[in-house]
Structures are given as C-alpha cells and as structure tokens.
Design a protein around this motif. Structure first.
Motif, short mmCIF file in Angstrom:
data_model
loop_
_atom_site.label_atom_id
_atom_site.label_comp_id
_atom_site.label_asym_id
_atom_site.label_seq_id
_atom_site.Cartn_x
_atom_site.Cartn_y
_atom_site.Cartn_z
N SER A 2 0.83 -1.20 0.00
CA SER A 2 0.00 0.00 0.00
C SER A 2 0.87 1.25 0.00
O SER A 2 2.07 1.20 0.26
CB SER A 2 -0.91 0.01 1.23
OG SER A 2 -0.17 0.33 2.39
N LEU A 3 0.24 2.35 -0.29
CA LEU A 3 0.97 3.63 -0.29
C LEU A 3 1.51 3.94 1.11
O LEU A 3 2.62 4.43 1.24
CB LEU A 3 0.06 4.75 -0.78
CG LEU A 3 0.81 6.05 -0.92
CD1 LEU A 3 1.43 6.15 -2.30
CD2 LEU A 3 -0.08 7.22 -0.65
N ASP A 54 -5.35 4.20 -2.91
CA ASP A 54 -3.99 4.72 -2.82
C ASP A 54 -3.89 6.11 -3.45
O ASP A 54 -3.13 6.95 -2.98
CB ASP A 54 -2.98 3.78 -3.49
CG ASP A 54 -2.53 2.66 -2.55
OD1 ASP A 54 -2.85 2.72 -1.34
OD2 ASP A 54 -1.85 1.74 -3.02
#
Length: 85
Positions: A2-3, A54
């Motif tokens: 994930s970001l 994101d």
C-alpha cells in the motif's frame, strides 16, 4: 504494497518530497527536516484514511506534506506556530 507501507519505508526527507512531488527549498529542508516530517506525521495521523484508494491517500499525504513544509518555510522550527495542531 500500500501507499502507507511505501511511505513508512522512506527515511530521508528528500524521498518524501520526491515521491509526493512537492517542491522545497533545500535551505529550509536542511534546517527543519525532522520538524517537517514530524508535523506531516501528525497531520496524517489525524486523517481518516480507512477505505481510501492509494490515489486518495497520495493526495492527502501530499497536501499534509505541503502544509507541514509551509508551517516551517517562513519561520524557524522553534518559532513555528501551527494553527492546525
């Protein structure tokens, strides 16, 4: 990944600015880098990022970094007052 995972793996302030595409003055960053990143972290912790894409997290993180940088760009870390803190 994930970001948020990507952001947590970064260590240098310059990495955050480059990744989030935020311009900065190296002189300001050299003086206030730790303060800027801490402030960005404070702002991010106040965000409700649950369930966001994101792309949405990226935009919020970018805005938080811009705001944190602006808090210190015109003052020293010891005199910077944060109206959002």
């Amino acid at each position: 990944m994930s970001l948020i995972d990507t952001l947590t793996r970064m260590s240098a302030a310059e990495e955050f600015f480059a990744f989030l595409d935020v311009g900065y003055d190296p002189a300001v960053l050299n003086v206030a880098r730790l303060h800027i990143l801490r402030r960005m972290g404070d702002y991010l912790r106040r965000e409700d990022l649950n369930g966001l894409s994101d792309d949405a997290v990226y935009l919020r993180a970018r805005a938080d970094l811009e705001n944190a940088y602006a808090d210190f760009a015109a003052s020293s870390p010891s005199t910077s007052a944060c109206s959002r803190c």
